[in-house]
Enzyme design. Structure first.
Site, PDB file in Angstrom:
ATOM      1  N   THR A  81      31.197  32.206 -42.754  1.00 22.71           N
ATOM      2  CA  THR A  81      32.098  33.264 -43.219  1.00 22.71           C
ATOM      3  C   THR A  81      33.351  32.697 -43.885  1.00 22.71           C
ATOM      4  O   THR A  81      33.790  31.590 -43.547  1.00 22.71           O
ATOM      5  CB  THR A  81      32.518  34.133 -42.009  1.00 22.71           C
ATOM      6  OG1 THR A  81      33.617  34.958 -42.383  1.00 22.71           O
ATOM      7  CG2 THR A  81      32.977  33.280 -40.831  1.00 22.71           C
ATOM      8  N   ASP A  82      33.954  33.488 -44.769  1.00 26.21           N
ATOM      9  CA  ASP A  82      35.236  33.078 -45.375  1.00 26.21           C
ATOM     10  C   ASP A  82      36.381  33.146 -44.366  1.00 26.21           C
ATOM     11  O   ASP A  82      37.465  32.620 -44.621  1.00 26.21           O
ATOM     12  CB  ASP A  82      35.554  33.946 -46.603  1.00 26.21           C
ATOM     13  CG  ASP A  82      35.710  35.431 -46.291  1.00 26.21           C
ATOM     14  OD1 ASP A  82      35.470  35.835 -45.141  1.00 26.21           O
ATOM     15  OD2 ASP A  82      36.088  36.192 -47.214  1.00 26.21           O
ATOM     16  N   GLU A  83      36.134  33.783 -43.203  1.00 21.02           N
ATOM     17  CA  GLU A  83      37.230  33.961 -42.237  1.00 21.02           C
ATOM     18  C   GLU A  83      37.682  32.629 -41.635  1.00 21.02           C
ATOM     19  O   GLU A  83      38.763  32.539 -41.068  1.00 21.02           O
ATOM     20  CB  GLU A  83      36.828  34.976 -41.149  1.00 21.02           C
ATOM     21  CG  GLU A  83      36.454  36.305 -41.786  1.00 21.02           C
ATOM     22  CD  GLU A  83      36.258  37.462 -40.811  1.00 21.02           C
ATOM     23  OE1 GLU A  83      36.836  37.427 -39.718  1.00 21.02           O
ATOM     24  OE2 GLU A  83      35.528  38.407 -41.173  1.00 21.02           O
ATOM     25  N   TYR A  90      36.415  34.919 -33.193  1.00 26.09           N
ATOM     26  CA  TYR A  90      35.211  34.909 -34.043  1.00 26.09           C
ATOM     27  C   TYR A  90      35.319  33.802 -35.089  1.00 26.09           C
ATOM     28  O   TYR A  90      34.429  32.947 -35.215  1.00 26.09           O
ATOM     29  CB  TYR A  90      35.021  36.272 -34.728  1.00 26.09           C
ATOM     30  CG  TYR A  90      34.034  36.235 -35.880  1.00 26.09           C
ATOM     31  CD1 TYR A  90      32.681  35.965 -35.670  1.00 26.09           C
ATOM     32  CD2 TYR A  90      34.455  36.451 -37.210  1.00 26.09           C
ATOM     33  CE1 TYR A  90      31.775  35.916 -36.734  1.00 26.09           C
ATOM     34  CE2 TYR A  90      33.553  36.399 -38.273  1.00 26.09           C
ATOM     35  CZ  TYR A  90      32.225  36.137 -38.029  1.00 26.09           C
ATOM     36  OH  TYR A  90      31.331  36.080 -39.081  1.00 26.09           O
ATOM     37  N   LYS A 141      33.150  30.269 -35.635  1.00 22.94           N
ATOM     38  CA  LYS A 141      32.387  29.948 -36.846  1.00 22.94           C
ATOM     39  C   LYS A 141      32.920  28.649 -37.472  1.00 22.94           C
ATOM     40  O   LYS A 141      32.144  27.839 -37.977  1.00 22.94           O
ATOM     41  CB  LYS A 141      32.458  31.095 -37.861  1.00 22.94           C
ATOM     42  CG  LYS A 141      31.758  32.376 -37.455  1.00 22.94           C
ATOM     43  CD  LYS A 141      30.250  32.256 -37.293  1.00 22.94           C
ATOM     44  CE  LYS A 141      29.508  32.087 -38.598  1.00 22.94           C
ATOM     45  NZ  LYS A 141      28.029  32.200 -38.413  1.00 22.94           N
TER      46      LYS A 141
HETATM   47  P1  NAD Z   1      24.771  40.980 -36.923  1.00 22.63           P
HETATM   48  O1  NAD Z   1      25.700  41.065 -35.758  1.00 22.63           O
HETATM   49  O2  NAD Z   1      24.376  42.222 -37.647  1.00 22.63           O
HETATM   50  O3  NAD Z   1      23.400  40.268 -36.479  1.00 22.63           O
HETATM   51  C1  NAD Z   1      23.401  39.131 -35.657  1.00 22.63           C
HETATM   52  C2  NAD Z   1      21.959  38.882 -35.216  1.00 22.63           C
HETATM   53  O4  NAD Z   1      21.954  37.692 -34.403  1.00 22.63           O
HETATM   54  C3  NAD Z   1      21.372  40.010 -34.381  1.00 22.63           C
HETATM   55  O5  NAD Z   1      20.045  40.287 -34.789  1.00 22.63           O
HETATM   56  C4  NAD Z   1      21.375  39.451 -32.962  1.00 22.63           C
HETATM   57  O6  NAD Z   1      20.345  39.961 -32.135  1.00 22.63           O
HETATM   58  C5  NAD Z   1      21.211  37.953 -33.226  1.00 22.63           C
HETATM   59  N1  NAD Z   1      21.769  37.130 -32.140  1.00 22.63           N
HETATM   60  C6  NAD Z   1      23.008  37.240 -31.592  1.00 22.63           C
HETATM   61  N2  NAD Z   1      23.141  36.356 -30.580  1.00 22.63           N
HETATM   62  C7  NAD Z   1      21.965  35.661 -30.510  1.00 22.63           C
HETATM   63  C8  NAD Z   1      21.494  34.614 -29.681  1.00 22.63           C
HETATM   64  N3  NAD Z   1      22.254  34.108 -28.694  1.00 22.63           N
HETATM   65  N4  NAD Z   1      20.253  34.116 -29.898  1.00 22.63           N
HETATM   66  C9  NAD Z   1      19.470  34.632 -30.897  1.00 22.63           C
HETATM   67  N5  NAD Z   1      19.859  35.652 -31.688  1.00 22.63           N
HETATM   68  C10 NAD Z   1      21.095  36.163 -31.508  1.00 22.63           C
HETATM   69  O7  NAD Z   1      25.441  39.925 -37.905  1.00 22.63           O
HETATM   70  P2  NAD Z   1      25.505  39.906 -39.498  1.00 22.63           P
HETATM   71  O8  NAD Z   1      26.648  40.725 -39.933  1.00 22.63           O
HETATM   72  O9  NAD Z   1      24.156  40.165 -40.035  1.00 22.63           O
HETATM   73  O10 NAD Z   1      25.892  38.379 -39.753  1.00 22.63           O
HETATM   74  C11 NAD Z   1      24.890  37.382 -39.838  1.00 22.63           C
HETATM   75  C12 NAD Z   1      25.537  36.040 -40.077  1.00 22.63           C
HETATM   76  O11 NAD Z   1      26.279  36.074 -41.296  1.00 22.63           O
HETATM   77  C13 NAD Z   1      26.529  35.631 -38.981  1.00 22.63           C
HETATM   78  O12 NAD Z   1      26.372  34.252 -38.745  1.00 22.63           O
HETATM   79  C14 NAD Z   1      27.891  35.934 -39.581  1.00 22.63           C
HETATM   80  O13 NAD Z   1      28.872  35.067 -39.063  1.00 22.63           O
HETATM   81  C15 NAD Z   1      27.624  35.668 -41.050  1.00 22.63           C
HETATM   82  N6  NAD Z   1      28.471  36.432 -41.980  1.00 22.63           N
HETATM   83  C16 NAD Z   1      28.567  37.799 -41.857  1.00 22.63           C
HETATM   84  C17 NAD Z   1      29.338  38.512 -42.793  1.00 22.63           C
HETATM   85  C18 NAD Z   1      29.428  40.021 -42.720  1.00 22.63           C
HETATM   86  O14 NAD Z   1      30.167  40.621 -43.512  1.00 22.63           O
HETATM   87  N7  NAD Z   1      28.688  40.698 -41.856  1.00 22.63           N
HETATM   88  C19 NAD Z   1      30.015  37.833 -43.820  1.00 22.63           C
HETATM   89  C20 NAD Z   1      29.886  36.439 -43.901  1.00 22.63           C
HETATM   90  C21 NAD Z   1      29.117  35.756 -42.997  1.00 22.63           C
HETATM   91  P1  TYD Z   2      35.345  44.698 -40.187  1.00 19.37           P
HETATM   92  O1  TYD Z   2      34.297  45.571 -40.794  1.00 19.37           O
HETATM   93  O2  TYD Z   2      35.420  44.631 -38.683  1.00 19.37           O
HETATM   94  O3  TYD Z   2      35.176  43.251 -40.823  1.00 19.37           O
HETATM   95  P2  TYD Z   2      36.149  41.926 -40.648  1.00 19.37           P
HETATM   96  O4  TYD Z   2      37.072  42.141 -39.530  1.00 19.37           O
HETATM   97  O5  TYD Z   2      35.145  40.854 -40.364  1.00 19.37           O
HETATM   98  O6  TYD Z   2      36.832  41.774 -41.970  1.00 19.37           O
HETATM   99  O7  TYD Z   2      36.757  45.158 -40.711  1.00 19.37           O
HETATM  100  C1  TYD Z   2      37.058  45.227 -42.099  1.00 19.37           C
HETATM  101  C2  TYD Z   2      38.515  45.622 -42.241  1.00 19.37           C
HETATM  102  O8  TYD Z   2      38.693  46.950 -41.732  1.00 19.37           O
HETATM  103  C3  TYD Z   2      39.463  44.768 -41.418  1.00 19.37           C
HETATM  104  O9  TYD Z   2      40.693  44.639 -42.128  1.00 19.37           O
HETATM  105  C4  TYD Z   2      39.678  45.564 -40.148  1.00 19.37           C
HETATM  106  C5  TYD Z   2      39.614  46.990 -40.639  1.00 19.37           C
HETATM  107  N1  TYD Z   2      39.081  47.997 -39.711  1.00 19.37           N
HETATM  108  C6  TYD Z   2      39.766  49.216 -39.544  1.00 19.37           C
HETATM  109  O10 TYD Z   2      40.824  49.449 -40.147  1.00 19.37           O
HETATM  110  N2  TYD Z   2      39.220  50.149 -38.702  1.00 19.37           N
HETATM  111  C7  TYD Z   2      38.061  49.939 -38.019  1.00 19.37           C
HETATM  112  O11 TYD Z   2      37.624  50.826 -37.235  1.00 19.37           O
HETATM  113  C8  TYD Z   2      37.357  48.696 -38.199  1.00 19.37           C
HETATM  114  C9  TYD Z   2      36.087  48.402 -37.461  1.00 19.37           C
HETATM  115  C10 TYD Z   2      37.920  47.748 -39.072  1.00 19.37           C
END
Ligand code: NAD
Ligand code: TYD
Length: 352
Positions: free
Chosen positions: A132-134, A158, A162
């Site tokens: 992630t960019d975070e 989080y 990462k």
């Molecule tokens: P998500 O929470 O939707 O899915 C996570 C998946 O991992 C689920 O299917 C869960 O069952 C599985 N999982 C969790 N713990 C586990 C364990 N101990 N063993 C096996 N499986 C396990 O997450 P997402 O939003 O799809 O993100 C996927 C990846 O991409 C993550 O690594 C996250 O850090 C990264 N990422 C997400 C975003 C975003 O915007 N969602 C952006 C950049 C990077």
């Molecule tokens: P989120 O979807 O949790 O992604 P991330 O924290 O990984 O960026 O949140 C996106 C943005 O929205 C973040 O600035 C937090 C804000 N947010 C709210 O304002 N209300 C909400 O209920 C949630 C879940 C997030």
């Protein structure tokens, strides 16, 4: 060429899009979806590919090294695309240890199992960490961007977990010669997104005329990318990324939470036949998230220049598609919003 690829976290939001893309695009590959099915994992996300001959699901927890090592011995993967993680910042504030276990220990277990399996022959193998960019911390609202060399400065449990896992991936490359690649992506949106994250949460609340919680003043900025564009980037980086390199992925699409929610409200008003402005009345400003990063913005020019990837959708178009998917898949949302998620939701918001 025939290959076996383990995709971890394939039942989650982004993972399910990556699994679908790989199963359909590469019939010659064997795709093994390794997922523990936590609250965020849902095999319903993959019903369309579940019966494909090149798809296998294995339920396993990446925090359990013995199990992971046995799975690697059985399937002998040529590649690992690692997405499994605890992914929600708010949950990391309530329970950081779950993030250390899965994101740090789980990643180390996978790295070690891959190293043990591949130690005689690393060539042609690839361990891809989806990050992630975070990890880069927060930007001021000053027009600057995260680049691949930006110093790590994570603020939430989080992003710290990462960042730590990224460091272990690089350590396994530098120490043991493990062939690795990392990508750091901005916020994704699209179908099958668990409705605890801002966009699906807001869509669901607007639909049910419930308050839309905006943290703090709503001035925080995120760079939103359509999830299928992320999956395409992962495909390109997995196949053509340089060994040991990092690639930033982003949408070049910055929105304050306020502007994003207003846009979403007006799309929803139109789709639901409400008068313009009706849904925006549901906006409720709530206590800010602790350590809330002000701004994320990604410079993805390396990926665009070197590997020819670029985002395909304008945000308004992607958001419309996303709203349409949620309105057409109410049963998916209803099943998810019952059970454990419901308890968590109530616990989180009852005191706001
Ligand atoms: P998500 O929470 O939707 O899915 C996570 C998946 O991992 C689920 O299917 C869960 O069952 C599985 N999982 C969790 N713990 C586990 C364990 N101990 N063993 C096996 N499986 C396990 O997450 P997402 O939003 O799809 O993100 C996927 C990846 O991409 C993550 O690594 C996250 O850090 C990264 N990422 C997400 C975003 C975003 O915007 N969602 C952006 C950049 C990077
Ligand atoms: P989120 O979807 O949790 O992604 P991330 O924290 O990984 O960026 O949140 C996106 C943005 O929205 C973040 O600035 C937090 C804000 N947010 C709210 O304002 N209300 C909400 O209920 C949630 C879940 C997030």
């Amino acid at each position: 060429m025939k290959k076996t690829i383990i995709i971890t976290g394939g039942a989650g939001f982004i993972g399910s899009h990556v699994v679908r893309l790989f199963v359909n695009k590469y019939p010659e590959y064997q795709i093994v979806n390794l997922d523990a099915l936590t609250y965020a994992g849902n095999l319903e996300n993959l019903t369309d590919v579940a019966k494909s001959p090149n798809y296998t699901f294995v339920k396993a927890d990446i925090t359990d090294y013995e199990t992971i090592s046995a799975i690697f011995a059985q399937y002998k993967p040529d590649g690992v695309i690692h997405l499994a993680a605890e992914s929600h910042v708010d949950r990391s504030i309530t329970d950081p240890f779950a993030f250390i276990r899965t994101n740090v220990m789980g990643t180390c277990n996978l790295l070690h199992a891959a190293k043990e399996l591949w130690k005689e022959q690393m060539e042609g193998k690839r361990f891809y960490h989806v990050s992630t960019d975070e990890v880069y911390g927060a930007l001021e609202n000053d027009g600057t961007f995260f680049v691949e060399t930006t110093k790590y400065d994570p603020h939430s449990p989080y992003s710290a977990s990462k960042a730590s896992s990224d460091h272990f991936v690089r350590a396994y490359h530098d120490t043991y010669g493990l062939p690795v690649v990392i990508s750091n992506c901005s916020n994704n949106y699209g179908s099958h997104h668990f409705p605890e994250k801002l966009i699906p949460l807001a869509i669901n609340n607007i639909k049910h005329k419930r308050p839309i919680p905006i943290y703090g003043k709503g001035e925080n900025i995120r760079d939103w990318l359509f999830v299928e564009d992320h999956a395409r980037a992962i495909d390109v980086i997995f196949h053509s990324g340089k060994n040991g390199d990092t690639y930033n992925i982003g949408g070049n699409n910055e929105w304050t939470n306020n502007d994003l929610i207003h846009l979403l409200c007006s799309i929803m008003d139109r789709k639901l036949g409400r008068t313009d402005g009706e849904s925006a009345k549901l906006i409720t400003y709530v206590t800010d998230r602790a350590g809330h990063d002000l701004r994320y913005a990604i410079d993805s020019s390396k990926l665009q220049r070197e590997l020819g990837w670029k985002p395909s959708l304008q945000f308004e178009e992607g958001l419309e598609k996303t709203v349409d998917w949620y309105l057409a898949n109410e049963a998916w949302v209803d099943r998810i919003t019952s059970g454990e998620y419901q308890q968590y939701y109530e616990q989180q918001y009852s005191n706001r």
